[in-house]
Design a protein around this motif. Structure first.
Motif, short mmCIF file in Angstrom:
data_model
loop_
_atom_site.label_atom_id
_atom_site.label_comp_id
_atom_site.label_asym_id
_atom_site.label_seq_id
_atom_site.Cartn_x
_atom_site.Cartn_y
_atom_site.Cartn_z
N SER A 6 0.93 -1.22 -0.23
CA SER A 6 -0.25 -0.42 0.13
C SER A 6 1.12 1.17 0.33
CB SER A 6 -0.67 0.12 1.38
OG SER A 6 -1.61 1.55 0.72
N ALA A 7 0.67 2.24 -1.18
CA ALA A 7 1.47 3.13 -0.89
C ALA A 7 0.64 4.69 -0.21
CB ALA A 7 1.42 3.84 -2.29
N GLY A 8 -0.59 4.50 0.92
CA GLY A 8 -1.09 5.17 1.25
C GLY A 8 -0.23 6.09 2.35
N ALA A 9 -0.48 6.90 2.91
CA ALA A 9 0.18 7.62 4.41
C ALA A 9 -0.68 7.25 5.13
CB ALA A 9 -0.63 8.94 4.55
N TYR A 10 0.00 7.00 6.45
CA TYR A 10 -0.99 6.56 8.17
C TYR A 10 -0.09 7.34 8.87
CZ TYR A 10 -0.62 1.49 5.63
OH TYR A 10 -0.34 0.27 5.74
N GLU A 11 -1.23 7.81 9.36
CA GLU A 11 -1.06 9.15 10.49
C GLU A 11 -0.80 8.60 12.22
OE1 GLU A 11 -1.89 12.19 10.53
OE2 GLU A 11 -2.36 12.40 8.26
N VAL A 21 3.68 11.21 9.83
CA VAL A 21 3.41 10.64 8.60
C VAL A 21 3.79 9.67 8.42
CG1 VAL A 21 1.41 11.16 6.33
CG2 VAL A 21 1.27 13.19 8.49
N ARG A 23 4.64 7.52 5.07
CA ARG A 23 4.31 7.12 3.79
C ARG A 23 5.80 5.78 2.91
NH1 ARG A 23 0.93 11.32 1.43
NH2 ARG A 23 1.21 10.26 -0.43
N PHE A 24 4.62 5.61 2.17
CA PHE A 24 5.88 4.33 1.23
C PHE A 24 5.86 4.95 -0.14
CE2 PHE A 24 3.52 2.37 5.14
CZ PHE A 24 4.43 2.14 5.80
N ASP A 25 5.90 6.18 -0.08
CA ASP A 25 5.69 6.32 -1.72
C ASP A 25 7.09 7.61 -2.05
OD1 ASP A 25 4.46 8.62 -0.24
OD2 ASP A 25 2.96 9.12 -2.20
#
Length: 275
Positions: A6-11, A21, A23-25
């Motif tokens: 997943s390339a989404g952000a985690y708060e 935050v 992120r993986f992108d």
């Protein structure tokens, strides 16, 4: 099977009034962040700037994209990070962190990368005694030889009472049929035999030589030059030259005695000594 990610952000919980935050992108990334520390040391010492001043640039100014100082700094940073081959710079020239450390984040022209590639750096390293069609950056070898001693002298506010110059040669192993290769019996392989002179942690001289040369015989020229330069600023300093048995040569020891330089050399065993 392709990995699902997943390339989404985690708060995460806020801290000190700031969002946290993950992120993986990350986009363009670099694994050479430590080069920033090397840049800070270079900024303090001015090594790249002073090293670049030992060259004369005979290129047409209108066609120059990378200054001599840019090329020298890029090469120094690459060596500090372990990139010995010029081929590595075809990839490094696009590295943002490497560009930041080298002082260039973008090229001056639309079709130029921020940093130089292997071909441009090769023309710097081919610097000869005179400019020709393919090499127009000329090294002042006398200035280069004295630079490292000058850097050493500049690190001292006051002249020390006594210094020790350590002279030694070591092997630089050769793979393939490189020019000037020779077999060295002590090391047991084909190599070059560079000659070094240190004072503590300070490098004062480094001379690349073939392995079929006599290190003790050729050390005299480097020792004489270094001692004369040191005494021009510190005339009263006592100097001790130290080395292994390969440097216990009459010419070097005689010169030291005539010029009030102490020496301490090893002595190889022989039948006369054992008897």
């Amino acid at each position: 099977m392709q990995t699902e990610c997943s390339a989404g952000a985690y708060e995460f919980p806020a801290s000190c009034g700031r969002r946290v935050v993950a992120r993986f992108d990350g986009g363009r990334m670099s694994s050479d962040g430590g080069v920033i520390l090397v840049k800070q040391a270079d900024d303090i010492l001015g090594l790249s700037r002073r090293f670049a001043a030992c060259f004369r640039d005979k290129r047409h100014p209108g066609f120059v994209e990378y200054r001599v100082e840019d090329l020298v700094r890029q090469r120094i940073m690459g060596l500090a990070l372990g990139y010995e081959d010029l081929n590595d710079h075809d990839a490094l020239r696009h590295d943002l962190i490497f560009g930041l450390a080298s002082g260039r984040l973008s090229g001056g022209r639309a079709n130029c990368a921020a940093l130089a590639g292997k071909s441009t750096l090769n023309r710097l390293e081919r610097s000869g005694q005179q400019a020709d069609r393919y090499c127009r950056i000329i090294a002042d070898h006398e200035a280069l030889a004295t630079l490292f001693v000058t850097l050493f002298l500049d690190q001292h506010e006051h002249a020390p009472a006594r210094i020790v110059l350590d002279v030694d040669a070591t092997d630089d192993r050769i793979h393939g049929h490189q020019e000037g290769r020779a077999f060295h019996g002590y090391y047991g392989h084909n190599c070059y035999l560079p000659l070094y002179v240190f004072c503590g942690d300070h490098l004062l001289s480094a001379t690349l030589r073939t392995a079929d040369r006599n290190p003790g015989k050729e050390a005299l020229a480097d020792i004489r030059r270094i001692v004369e330069q040191i005494r021009s600023r510190w005339p009263r300093v006592r100097i001790l030259v130290r080395g292994d048995s390969g440097f216990a040569r009459d010419s070097l020891m005689t010169w030291c005695e005539d010029n009030h330089v102490d020496f301490l050399f090893g002595l190889a065993g022989n039948t006369r000594l054992y008897d």
